[in-house]
Motif scaffolding. Structure first.
Motif, PDB file in Angstrom:
ATOM      1  N   PRO A 169      22.789  23.747   4.132  1.00 54.82           N
ATOM      2  CA  PRO A 169      23.899  24.690   4.191  1.00 54.82           C
ATOM      3  C   PRO A 169      25.121  24.013   3.597  1.00 54.82           C
ATOM      4  CG  PRO A 169      23.050  24.158   6.402  1.00 54.82           C
ATOM      5  CD  PRO A 169      22.223  23.426   5.428  1.00 54.82           C
ATOM      6  N   ARG A 170      25.764  24.652   2.645  1.00 50.49           N
ATOM      7  CA  ARG A 170      26.869  23.953   1.975  1.00 50.49           C
ATOM      8  C   ARG A 170      27.942  23.579   2.993  1.00 50.49           C
ATOM      9  NH1 ARG A 170      26.589  26.468  -1.998  1.00 50.49           N
ATOM     10  NH2 ARG A 170      25.238  28.141  -1.333  1.00 50.49           N
ATOM     11  N   ALA A 171      28.483  22.396   2.815  1.00 53.76           N
ATOM     12  CA  ALA A 171      29.532  21.921   3.718  1.00 53.76           C
ATOM     13  C   ALA A 171      30.800  22.701   3.431  1.00 53.76           C
ATOM     14  CB  ALA A 171      29.749  20.420   3.527  1.00 53.76           C
ATOM     15  N   ASP A 172      30.918  23.855   4.081  1.00 52.00           N
ATOM     16  CA  ASP A 172      32.030  24.734   3.752  1.00 52.00           C
ATOM     17  C   ASP A 172      33.358  24.254   4.340  1.00 52.00           C
ATOM     18  OD1 ASP A 172      30.162  27.162   5.624  1.00 52.00           O
ATOM     19  OD2 ASP A 172      30.966  25.244   6.229  1.00 52.00           O
ATOM     20  N   ALA A 173      33.264  23.544   5.447  1.00 51.16           N
ATOM     21  CA  ALA A 173      34.485  22.914   5.945  1.00 51.16           C
ATOM     22  C   ALA A 173      34.702  21.660   5.105  1.00 51.16           C
ATOM     23  CB  ALA A 173      34.327  22.537   7.414  1.00 51.16           C
ATOM     24  N   ALA A 174      35.779  21.654   4.339  1.00 51.10           N
ATOM     25  CA  ALA A 174      35.982  20.588   3.356  1.00 51.10           C
ATOM     26  C   ALA A 174      36.294  19.251   4.021  1.00 51.10           C
ATOM     27  CB  ALA A 174      37.125  20.961   2.418  1.00 51.10           C
ATOM     28  N   GLY A 175      36.026  18.187   3.273  1.00 47.31           N
ATOM     29  CA  GLY A 175      36.454  16.866   3.702  1.00 47.31           C
ATOM     30  C   GLY A 175      35.641  16.242   4.818  1.00 47.31           C
ATOM     31  N   ASP A 176      34.425  16.752   5.054  1.00 45.97           N
ATOM     32  CA  ASP A 176      33.609  16.163   6.111  1.00 45.97           C
ATOM     33  C   ASP A 176      32.394  15.472   5.514  1.00 45.97           C
ATOM     34  OD1 ASP A 176      31.922  19.196   7.142  1.00 45.97           O
ATOM     35  OD2 ASP A 176      32.451  18.406   5.191  1.00 45.97           O
ATOM     36  N   ALA A 177      32.654  14.597   4.586  1.00 48.02           N
ATOM     37  CA  ALA A 177      31.579  13.917   3.873  1.00 48.02           C
ATOM     38  C   ALA A 177      30.620  13.220   4.823  1.00 48.02           C
ATOM     39  CB  ALA A 177      32.159  12.906   2.887  1.00 48.02           C
ATOM     40  N   ALA A 178      31.144  12.724   5.910  1.00 42.77           N
ATOM     41  CA  ALA A 178      30.310  11.966   6.840  1.00 42.77           C
ATOM     42  C   ALA A 178      29.485  12.881   7.733  1.00 42.77           C
ATOM     43  CB  ALA A 178      31.181  11.060   7.711  1.00 42.77           C
ATOM     44  N   PHE A 179      29.819  14.175   7.741  1.00 41.25           N
ATOM     45  CA  PHE A 179      29.126  15.104   8.608  1.00 41.25           C
ATOM     46  C   PHE A 179      27.694  15.286   8.140  1.00 41.25           C
ATOM     47  CE2 PHE A 179      27.836  19.269  10.079  1.00 41.25           C
ATOM     48  CZ  PHE A 179      28.208  19.208  11.411  1.00 41.25           C
ATOM     49  N   ASP A 180      26.755  15.140   9.052  1.00 40.67           N
ATOM     50  CA  ASP A 180      25.354  15.228   8.657  1.00 40.67           C
ATOM     51  C   ASP A 180      24.899  16.680   8.513  1.00 40.67           C
ATOM     52  OD1 ASP A 180      22.738  14.943   8.182  1.00 40.67           O
ATOM     53  OD2 ASP A 180      22.213  14.064  10.128  1.00 40.67           O
ATOM     54  N   VAL A 181      24.893  17.144   7.278  1.00 40.84           N
ATOM     55  CA  VAL A 181      24.525  18.541   7.051  1.00 40.84           C
ATOM     56  C   VAL A 181      23.079  18.809   7.419  1.00 40.84           C
ATOM     57  CG1 VAL A 181      26.217  18.964   5.270  1.00 40.84           C
ATOM     58  CG2 VAL A 181      23.972  18.100   4.631  1.00 40.84           C
ATOM     59  N   PHE A 182      22.248  17.777   7.397  1.00 43.25           N
ATOM     60  CA  PHE A 182      20.847  17.981   7.741  1.00 43.25           C
ATOM     61  C   PHE A 182      20.688  18.374   9.199  1.00 43.25           C
ATOM     62  CE2 PHE A 182      20.490  15.490   3.933  1.00 43.25           C
ATOM     63  CZ  PHE A 182      19.492  16.160   3.269  1.00 43.25           C
ATOM     64  N   ALA A 183      21.621  17.889  10.019  1.00 43.05           N
ATOM     65  CA  ALA A 183      21.554  18.195  11.440  1.00 43.05           C
ATOM     66  C   ALA A 183      21.659  19.697  11.669  1.00 43.05           C
ATOM     67  CB  ALA A 183      22.675  17.485  12.191  1.00 43.05           C
ATOM     68  N   ARG A 184      22.264  20.410  10.715  1.00 46.24           N
ATOM     69  CA  ARG A 184      22.396  21.848  10.875  1.00 46.24           C
ATOM     70  C   ARG A 184      21.156  22.600  10.410  1.00 46.24           C
ATOM     71  NH1 ARG A 184      28.027  23.936   8.653  1.00 46.24           N
ATOM     72  NH2 ARG A 184      27.993  22.199   7.218  1.00 46.24           N
ATOM     73  N   ALA A 185      20.218  21.886   9.809  1.00 44.63           N
ATOM     74  CA  ALA A 185      18.996  22.549   9.341  1.00 44.63           C
ATOM     75  C   ALA A 185      18.256  23.153  10.532  1.00 44.63           C
ATOM     76  CB  ALA A 185      18.102  21.553   8.618  1.00 44.63           C
ATOM     77  N   CYS A 186      17.381  24.088  10.236  1.00 40.83           N
ATOM     78  CA  CYS A 186      16.642  24.818  11.270  1.00 40.83           C
ATOM     79  C   CYS A 186      16.007  23.874  12.288  1.00 40.83           C
ATOM     80  CB  CYS A 186      15.560  25.640  10.601  1.00 40.83           C
ATOM     81  SG  CYS A 186      14.711  26.707  11.761  1.00 40.83           S
ATOM     82  N   PRO A 187      16.347  24.034  13.557  1.00 46.00           N
ATOM     83  CA  PRO A 187      15.852  23.110  14.575  1.00 46.00           C
ATOM     84  C   PRO A 187      14.362  23.280  14.864  1.00 46.00           C
ATOM     85  CG  PRO A 187      17.103  24.861  15.612  1.00 46.00           C
ATOM     86  CD  PRO A 187      17.218  25.071  14.131  1.00 46.00           C
ATOM     87  N   SER A 188      13.795  24.439  14.547  1.00 52.64           N
ATOM     88  CA  SER A 188      12.372  24.628  14.826  1.00 52.64           C
ATOM     89  C   SER A 188      11.516  23.749  13.918  1.00 52.64           C
ATOM     90  CB  SER A 188      11.967  26.088  14.677  1.00 52.64           C
ATOM     91  OG  SER A 188      12.102  26.507  13.339  1.00 52.64           O
ATOM     92  N   ARG A 189      12.063  23.389  12.761  1.00 56.48           N
ATOM     93  CA  ARG A 189      11.311  22.514  11.857  1.00 56.48           C
ATOM     94  C   ARG A 189      10.997  21.169  12.497  1.00 56.48           C
ATOM     95  NH1 ARG A 189       8.594  21.704   7.665  1.00 56.48           N
ATOM     96  NH2 ARG A 189       8.579  23.958   7.723  1.00 56.48           N
ATOM     97  N   ALA A 190      11.950  20.622  13.203  1.00 57.85           N
ATOM     98  CA  ALA A 190      11.728  19.338  13.862  1.00 57.85           C
ATOM     99  C   ALA A 190      10.604  19.472  14.889  1.00 57.85           C
ATOM    100  CB  ALA A 190      13.013  18.857  14.536  1.00 57.85           C
ATOM    101  N   THR A 191      10.645  20.522  15.691  1.00 60.65           N
ATOM    102  CA  THR A 191       9.603  20.732  16.692  1.00 60.65           C
ATOM    103  C   THR A 191       8.247  20.907  16.022  1.00 60.65           C
ATOM    104  OG1 THR A 191      11.174  21.743  18.213  1.00 60.65           O
ATOM    105  CG2 THR A 191       8.858  22.233  18.576  1.00 60.65           C
ATOM    106  N   LEU A 192       8.232  21.693  14.957  1.00 63.07           N
ATOM    107  CA  LEU A 192       6.989  21.882  14.204  1.00 63.07           C
ATOM    108  C   LEU A 192       6.436  20.545  13.716  1.00 63.07           C
ATOM    109  CD1 LEU A 192       5.535  24.414  13.842  1.00 63.07           C
ATOM    110  CD2 LEU A 192       7.683  25.211  12.847  1.00 63.07           C
ATOM    111  N   GLU A 193       7.331  19.673  13.270  1.00 63.21           N
ATOM    112  CA  GLU A 193       6.854  18.375  12.804  1.00 63.21           C
ATOM    113  C   GLU A 193       6.308  17.528  13.949  1.00 63.21           C
ATOM    114  OE1 GLU A 193       9.979  16.783  10.270  1.00 63.21           O
ATOM    115  OE2 GLU A 193       9.528  18.332   8.778  1.00 63.21           O
ATOM    116  N   HIS A 194       6.924  17.641  15.115  1.00 62.48           N
ATOM    117  CA  HIS A 194       6.385  16.912  16.267  1.00 62.48           C
ATOM    118  C   HIS A 194       4.981  17.417  16.610  1.00 62.48           C
ATOM    119  CE1 HIS A 194      10.851  16.363  17.560  1.00 62.48           C
ATOM    120  NE2 HIS A 194      10.506  15.515  16.624  1.00 62.48           N
TER     121      HIS A 194
END
Lengths: 137, 137
Positions: A11-36
DNA sequence: CAGTATCCTGCAGGATACTG
DNA sequence: CAGTATCCTGCAGGATACTG
């Protein structure tokens, strides 16, 4: 709980200036469970516990080839996702029992259905492989 | 096509003196197919093609985040296992269409059933995570 | 028994460049 | 368009040692 399951969808980092913010953390949470659930050790652990709950070392024996580290790590992930229930008795030597939650059993059933299908149809897979390899050789 | 699904189960090399023989190759072959199906790019590719067949670059767009290399590699594995059918037209510029085989659709359906369950029950997973994290903090 | 802590390495997979 | 070929690196996960 529907969302893009695409893995790299950042998801594009629409709030500017948050380079350190982990955009991957916002990815669909069910994917992580599926991988487990579908990962090598996760799927083996889930199917082993689906038969019956058991203790840590018994589970290590059922899931042949797993290291202590990976089994421990896998169990933590599955417990955190609410698929596995851990029950420790405060005795010495320690005794800890693991079993699937109702959700864990439901997930294990769908997983076993997929595994069962693939195993049933392995003859087709195997002959497809021969055909494929033949075409290249 | 039943066999030990345990990952590390290494059938002992009972024929002596074949140190160079890859015992892993004798491991259950359905495990490899399962990994192609449930892997990150495999599962995304399968579900994308389940909706409809399409060309390589269209697929790249559907499977957001996949590189050319990984998509190519994933498609080869799925084609080899008989889950994906590849049809190349000898025109210029080249046109190649990918679609699922009947077996591919059957597998995709079971996979989607598992994914659907996990997505449906994500609220439970999420609250289990909160509880787990709370216990540790 | 039921784990955790460290160290280390192979290789999955990304980035980049090139091709029929 | 539909790929293949190379190079490179982070990190999953094995090996080993230690602990309540």
């Amino acid at each position: 709980m529907e969302c893009e399951r695409t893995a790299g969808s950042r998801p594009r980092a629409d709030a500017a200036g948050d380079a350190a913010f982990d955009v991957f953390a916002r990815a669909c949470p069910s994917r992580a469970t599926l991988e487990h659930v579908t990962g090598k050790w996760g799927s083996l652990t889930l199917t082993a516990l689906h038969e019956s709950g058991c203790r840590f070392n018994e589970l290590r024996r059922r899931v042949d080839g797993v290291s202590e580290k990976m089994l421990s790590q896998t169990l933590h992930a599955l417990e955190r996702d609410g698929l596995v229930h851990r029950e420790a008795q405060l005795v010495n030597p320690p005794r800890v029992d693991y079993r699937l939650t109702p959700l864990g059993h439901a997930v294990a059933e769908r997983l076993l259905s997929l595994i069962g299908l693939v195993e049933e149809r392995m003859p087709e897979v195997l002959s497809a492989r021969e055909a494929y390899d033949g075409r290249r050789a």
